[in-house]
Design an enzyme around this catalytic site. Structure first.
Site, PDB file in Angstrom:
ATOM      1  N   SER A 139       5.585 -31.421 -50.036  1.00 61.30           N
ATOM      2  CA  SER A 139       6.700 -30.803 -50.894  1.00 61.30           C
ATOM      3  C   SER A 139       7.035 -30.175 -51.701  1.00 61.30           C
ATOM      4  O   SER A 139       7.450 -28.371 -52.049  1.00 61.30           O
ATOM      5  CB  SER A 139       7.891 -30.401 -49.455  1.00 61.30           C
ATOM      6  OG  SER A 139       8.241 -31.788 -49.363  1.00 61.30           O
ATOM      7  N   GLU A 188       1.772 -24.138 -44.622  1.00 58.91           N
ATOM      8  CA  GLU A 188       1.198 -23.988 -45.410  1.00 58.91           C
ATOM      9  C   GLU A 188      -0.040 -24.249 -45.996  1.00 58.91           C
ATOM     10  O   GLU A 188      -0.003 -25.565 -45.954  1.00 58.91           O
ATOM     11  CB  GLU A 188       2.402 -23.508 -46.377  1.00 58.91           C
ATOM     12  CG  GLU A 188       3.552 -22.397 -46.465  1.00 58.91           C
ATOM     13  CD  GLU A 188       4.606 -22.763 -47.374  1.00 58.91           C
ATOM     14  OE1 GLU A 188       5.171 -21.591 -47.463  1.00 58.91           O
ATOM     15  OE2 GLU A 188       4.765 -23.767 -47.677  1.00 58.91           O
ATOM     16  N   HIS A 221       0.502 -27.845 -46.258  1.00 61.01           N
ATOM     17  CA  HIS A 221       2.176 -28.312 -45.920  1.00 61.01           C
ATOM     18  C   HIS A 221       2.607 -28.622 -44.299  1.00 61.01           C
ATOM     19  O   HIS A 221       2.365 -26.965 -43.963  1.00 61.01           O
ATOM     20  CB  HIS A 221       2.781 -27.281 -46.252  1.00 61.01           C
ATOM     21  CG  HIS A 221       4.092 -27.645 -47.163  1.00 61.01           C
ATOM     22  ND1 HIS A 221       5.244 -26.896 -47.230  1.00 61.01           N
ATOM     23  CD2 HIS A 221       4.680 -29.295 -46.833  1.00 61.01           C
ATOM     24  CE1 HIS A 221       5.921 -27.417 -47.028  1.00 61.01           C
ATOM     25  NE2 HIS A 221       6.250 -28.604 -46.781  1.00 61.01           N
ATOM     26  N   ASN A 264       9.327 -22.328 -49.039  1.00 61.64           N
ATOM     27  CA  ASN A 264      10.711 -23.460 -49.440  1.00 61.64           C
ATOM     28  C   ASN A 264      11.527 -22.185 -51.084  1.00 61.64           C
ATOM     29  O   ASN A 264      12.037 -22.779 -51.307  1.00 61.64           O
ATOM     30  CB  ASN A 264      10.238 -24.572 -49.991  1.00 61.64           C
ATOM     31  CG  ASN A 264      10.239 -25.905 -48.556  1.00 61.64           C
ATOM     32  OD1 ASN A 264      11.136 -25.465 -47.627  1.00 61.64           O
ATOM     33  ND2 ASN A 264       9.619 -26.741 -48.259  1.00 61.64           N
TER      34      ASN A 264
HETATM   35  P1  NAI Z   1       8.488 -41.044 -44.902  1.00 58.85           P
HETATM   36  O1  NAI Z   1       9.543 -41.594 -46.445  1.00 58.85           O
HETATM   37  O2  NAI Z   1       9.658 -41.224 -44.346  1.00 58.85           O
HETATM   38  O3  NAI Z   1       6.652 -41.088 -45.798  1.00 58.85           O
HETATM   39  C1  NAI Z   1       6.651 -42.385 -46.697  1.00 58.85           C
HETATM   40  C2  NAI Z   1       5.620 -43.243 -46.019  1.00 58.85           C
HETATM   41  O4  NAI Z   1       4.666 -43.462 -47.515  1.00 58.85           O
HETATM   42  C3  NAI Z   1       6.285 -44.885 -45.816  1.00 58.85           C
HETATM   43  O5  NAI Z   1       5.986 -45.013 -44.499  1.00 58.85           O
HETATM   44  C4  NAI Z   1       6.168 -45.396 -47.103  1.00 58.85           C
HETATM   45  O6  NAI Z   1       5.326 -46.671 -46.346  1.00 58.85           O
HETATM   46  C5  NAI Z   1       4.718 -44.646 -47.395  1.00 58.85           C
HETATM   47  N1  NAI Z   1       3.401 -45.393 -49.008  1.00 58.85           N
HETATM   48  C6  NAI Z   1       4.368 -45.480 -49.775  1.00 58.85           C
HETATM   49  N2  NAI Z   1       3.478 -45.381 -50.679  1.00 58.85           N
HETATM   50  C7  NAI Z   1       2.824 -45.072 -50.072  1.00 58.85           C
HETATM   51  C8  NAI Z   1       0.832 -45.855 -50.394  1.00 58.85           C
HETATM   52  N3  NAI Z   1       0.968 -46.250 -52.025  1.00 58.85           N
HETATM   53  N4  NAI Z   1      -0.521 -45.565 -49.532  1.00 58.85           N
HETATM   54  C9  NAI Z   1      -0.144 -45.340 -48.171  1.00 58.85           C
HETATM   55  N5  NAI Z   1       1.293 -45.420 -47.699  1.00 58.85           N
HETATM   56  C10 NAI Z   1       2.641 -45.091 -48.765  1.00 58.85           C
HETATM   57  O7  NAI Z   1       8.249 -39.567 -46.400  1.00 58.85           O
HETATM   58  P2  NAI Z   1       8.078 -38.316 -44.723  1.00 58.85           P
HETATM   59  O8  NAI Z   1       9.426 -37.242 -45.374  1.00 58.85           O
HETATM   60  O9  NAI Z   1       7.409 -38.474 -44.089  1.00 58.85           O
HETATM   61  O10 NAI Z   1       7.158 -37.426 -46.617  1.00 58.85           O
HETATM   62  C11 NAI Z   1       6.235 -37.428 -46.867  1.00 58.85           C
HETATM   63  C12 NAI Z   1       5.435 -36.427 -47.591  1.00 58.85           C
HETATM   64  O11 NAI Z   1       5.393 -35.637 -46.490  1.00 58.85           O
HETATM   65  C13 NAI Z   1       5.876 -36.453 -48.392  1.00 58.85           C
HETATM   66  O12 NAI Z   1       4.969 -35.607 -49.578  1.00 58.85           O
HETATM   67  C14 NAI Z   1       6.960 -35.544 -48.550  1.00 58.85           C
HETATM   68  O13 NAI Z   1       7.346 -34.183 -49.742  1.00 58.85           O
HETATM   69  C15 NAI Z   1       5.717 -34.375 -47.615  1.00 58.85           C
HETATM   70  N6  NAI Z   1       6.631 -33.514 -46.899  1.00 58.85           N
HETATM   71  C16 NAI Z   1       7.993 -33.663 -46.002  1.00 58.85           C
HETATM   72  C17 NAI Z   1       8.544 -33.124 -44.687  1.00 58.85           C
HETATM   73  C18 NAI Z   1      10.265 -33.772 -43.843  1.00 58.85           C
HETATM   74  O14 NAI Z   1      10.794 -32.275 -43.974  1.00 58.85           O
HETATM   75  N7  NAI Z   1      10.514 -34.895 -44.701  1.00 58.85           N
HETATM   76  C19 NAI Z   1       8.334 -31.664 -44.513  1.00 58.85           C
HETATM   77  C20 NAI Z   1       7.580 -31.352 -45.458  1.00 58.85           C
HETATM   78  C21 NAI Z   1       7.004 -32.465 -46.520  1.00 58.85           C
END
Ligand code: NAI
Length: 719
Positions: free
Chosen positions: A442, A475, A463, A514
């Site tokens: 994001s 996006e 995104h 955003n």
């Molecule tokens: P989250 O913390 O729920 O999930 C991240 C996952 O990635 C975890 O399960 C973690 O174990 C895993 N992970 C970490 N390192 C890794 C690796 N080397 N290989 C594989 N898996 C790995 O985070 P979330 O909220 O799902 O965010 C993920 C992405 O999505 C981020 O880039 C965030 O900016 C983006 N995003 C998040 C939104 C939100 O509302 N939470 C909205 C839009 C985008």
């Protein structure tokens, strides 16, 4: 009677009339004025035929029955009388169907919506083919109008008031099975029957209903729909209770912003008690006239055009190559977003392979996907068996096994650039050469991730918004080296999975949505610090039409996430995005928002209330003296200003992208037509003037963007 002029084909077989609608030069059947006129003529001739035992109505277009009336024809109506007249003309034509001296049977295959459903409601019987394309409903309300060709009168008389209101007030479209259960259609044709056999089935049905016993059985089933409510509806007092309830529910939902909902209720209420349906139809026509001239309807029609334009946009001007297809998807990271993305893929029948750092994390992603499917099963949108089949499409592991043959990887791992770069470099060596790598980040730079690979042209941002299954927007972000082919392929893919894509042309902080929202949230935070209350702020913006207030939104997004985004935006764009440290202090205290049950609000089960203790974390400066209108302006005008800067920077290609982005990514009120449509309606002069006043009172951050000043000078508008 010899057939075919413009739209209709007429044949007779065994004393059964067969009327096929197939408008020439159109992909779908639309009830434009010329088509209605032609139908009118046919009906006059049919009415005098004594040889026919029944009339069967078919569509000549596979997978499309009738997509409704022509929207362009109502767009420019400014006098309610003209609207009422137009409705009365349509009603008169459909009235002739209802008055034919022999039974009429519609055989529906594909979309049968709006005027299309109103046409078949004027028939005596309806059959519908159970295909994916069959969608039946009255979506007029979504355009700020009410059904005006008899829908508000015939549907309640057919299936009862409550069921009819459920269609009319929500604009929902249902499949053949649901239409059957609701009593809208009388028989479901299994999808195995090809289009060529629909005519034969119609003929068979026409022969069947020559017997009065068969007719009675069919009609009796409709009325068995729900005996209890039908009893209530037959009674004048029962009806009063019912309409009072519906009015209250509607107002709670629309907050008075959508007048068509109230007009539709009025049409059903007043019309239902009329013995002669024609009296009800007069009321309907008059109320349609009232609805069609509202600015809300005009704005909703424009939003509809915006979404139609998105459907046609390839994402790149003058690109002639084909879009790459993605048949197997890799999802990196099985967290909140990864789980949601895997679910979305499976929902669209695409196999999704997840990878996370350990199996426990993968299992969590699977559970998250299963929860979304379970919800559909509970709502009977899906059978348990279908859910099982979809879940079987999702697999996962703690290594990259299964990634060797994916066509697209969507990365949704932790938001740390170094980790993402490392993962991009790793996976680049494993993927087939044609595969595209998309990041769901994001806030982080796509170009840097792309440069960690040897395929920077095949890397882009994709995104999604949270929750993935519910938020319509994506996006698509171009990195410096992203190729046109990659963008076009991701745009086509996004549409295929049911999302509304906008292309962000530059890899800049917060991308489009955003960033614009950031300006809004920062100002809301400042007003809190000045001493506005949480309730005041949230109710002012809800009153403006936002789906929830900004402080409530901090809690929904997660205060930790919001704090992080605010720092990124402040670094990139300076003081106007600054959060003044308030969010950090709140996060330090362990309040993360809704996800851990406490933020600005406290969450207990389904209830939430403002937590008075939160004010201890807000460094109150005690100057706030604004009213609701001032709060709205201080939040909304900075968004317009930011959007003007985005356009000047070439971040998106056109104002429509801003409006699509804000409506579908943040719920900016559609009845206002979008952020920039709202700016145009208010007048650029007015916006600049107000920004200047605010700048005088609160500082530089409100200074009108250069683009706005130029627009003011030259008298230009966004549209
Ligand atoms: P989250 O913390 O729920 O999930 C991240 C996952 O990635 C975890 O399960 C973690 O174990 C895993 N992970 C970490 N390192 C890794 C690796 N080397 N290989 C594989 N898996 C790995 O985070 P979330 O909220 O799902 O965010 C993920 C992405 O999505 C981020 O880039 C965030 O900016 C983006 N995003 C998040 C939104 C939100 O509302 N939470 C909205 C839009 C985008």
């Amino acid at each position: 009677m010899e057939a075919h002029i413009l739209a209709f084909r007429f044949e007779v077989e065994d004393n059964l009339g067969i009327l096929t609608l197939d408008t020439s030069n159109e992909k779908v059947n639309i009830l434009s004025t010329p088509v209605m006129q032609e139908l009118n003529k046919f009906l006059d001739e049919l009415n005098s035929r004594t040889d026919l035992k029944a009339l069967i109505l078919l569509s000549g277009k596979e997978g499309n029955f009738i997509a409704g009336a022509r929207i362009e024809e109502i767009e420019n109506i400014t006098d309610p009388k003209d609207g009422a007249e137009k409705a009365a003309m349509g009603q008169a034509v459909f009235g002739k169907i209802a008055a034919l001296p022999f039974p009429t049977i519609a055989v529906i295959d594909g979309a049968c919506v709006g005027g299309g459903l109103e046409l078949v409601l004027a028939c005596d019987y309806r059959l519908a083919r159970d295909s994916e394309k069959t969608r039946i409903g009255l979506p007029e309300i979504r355009l700020g109008i009410i059904p005006g060709f008899g829908g508000t009168q015939r549907l309640p008389r057919l299936i009862g008031i409550q069921r009819a209101l459920d269609f009319i007030l929500t604009g929902k479209l249902v499949d053949a099975q649901r239409a059957y259960r609701a009593g809208v259609v009388d028989r479901v044709i299994p999808k195995e029957f090809p289009m060529q056999q629909l005519r034969r089935l119609g003929v068979g049905f026409a022969q069947e209903i020559q017997s009065s016993a068969a007719r009675e059985k069919i009609v009796a089933r409709r009325n068995r729909a729900n005996p209890q409510t039908l009893l209530l509806e037959k009674n004048i007092f029962g009806r009063k209770v019912l309409f009072d309830q519906a009015r209250r529910r509607t107002l709670a939902e629309t907050k008075g912003h959508y007048p068509a909902a109230e007009l539709a209720l009025e049409a059903v209420d007043k019309g239902f008690s009329k013995k002669d349906i024609n009296d009800g139809l007069k009321i309907e026509a008059e109320l349609l006239g009232k609805a069609v001239v509202t600015s809300v309807s005009k704005n909703l029609v424009k939003v509809f055009y915006l979404t139609e334009a998105v459907k046609k946009d390839s994402g790149v001007e003058n690109y002639s190559g084909a879009a790459q297809e993605f048949n197997k998807i890799g999802v990196l990271g099985a967290g909140l977003m990864g789980g949601g993305i895997a679910q979305l893929m499976a929902h669209n029948d695409l196999p999704a392979r997840m990878k996370d750092i350990n199996l426990a994390a993968v299992a969590k992603g699977m559970e998250a996907a299963a929860r979304v499917f379970n919800e559909s099963v509970k709502r009977r949108r899906m059978t348990p068996k279908e859910m099982q089949n979809k879940m079987a499409l999702i697999s996962g592991s703690a290594d990259y096994s299964g990634f060797k043959n994916v066509d697209l990887v969507i990365e949704a791992i932790v938001e740390i650039l170094d980790v993402k770069k490392k993962v991009f470099a790793e996976i680049d060596t494993l993927l087939p050469p044609h595969a595209i790598l998309a990041s769901n980040t994001s806030s982080l730079p796509i170009t840097e991730m792309a440069r960690a690979t040897k395929r920077p042209d095949k890397v882009a941002g994709l995104h999604f918004f949270n929750p993935v299954h519910r938020m319509p927007l994506v996006e698509i972000i171009r990195g410096t080296e992203t190729s046109d082919a990659t963008v076009v392929s991701l745009v086509a893919f996004s549409k295929k999975i049911g999302k509304t894509p906008i292309v962000v042309m530059k890899d800049s902080a917060g991308f489009l949505v955003n960033r614009i929202l950031g300006a809004y949230m920062a100002e809301a935070g400042r007003m809190l610090i000045e001493g506005a209350t949480i309730e005041q702020l949230d109710s002012a913006l809800v009153e403006f039409g936002m789906p929830m207030g900004p402080i409530n939104l901090f809690d929904e997004v997660g205060i930790d996430v919001a704090a992080k985004v605010s720092h990124i935006l402040e670094n990139a764009f300076g003081g106007r995005m600054a959060g003044d440290g308030m969010l950090d202090k709140i996060v330090e205290s362990g309040r993360l928002g809704k996800k851990n049950g406490k933020g600005f609000y406290i969450y207990e089960g389904k209830n939430k209330k403002v937590d008075p203790a939160i004010y201890a974390f807000i460094p109150k400066t005690g100057k706030f003296d604004g009213n609701a209108a001032e709060m709205q302006d201080r939040c909304v005008l900075p968004m317009i200003n930011e959007a003007a800067m985005c356009l000047a920077e070439g971040l998106v290609r056109r104002p429509a992208d801003v409006d699509i982005g804000m409506i579908f990514g943040t719920g900016f009120p559609p009845f206002r037509g979008g952020l920039l449509r709202y700016a145009d309606a208010r007048g650029i002069d007015n916006i600049v003037g107000k920004l200047e006043t605010l700048a005088g009172k609160y500082g530089e951050r409100f200074k009108p963007a250069e683009r706005l000043m130029e627009m003011k000078q030259s008298g230009k508008k966004f549209y």
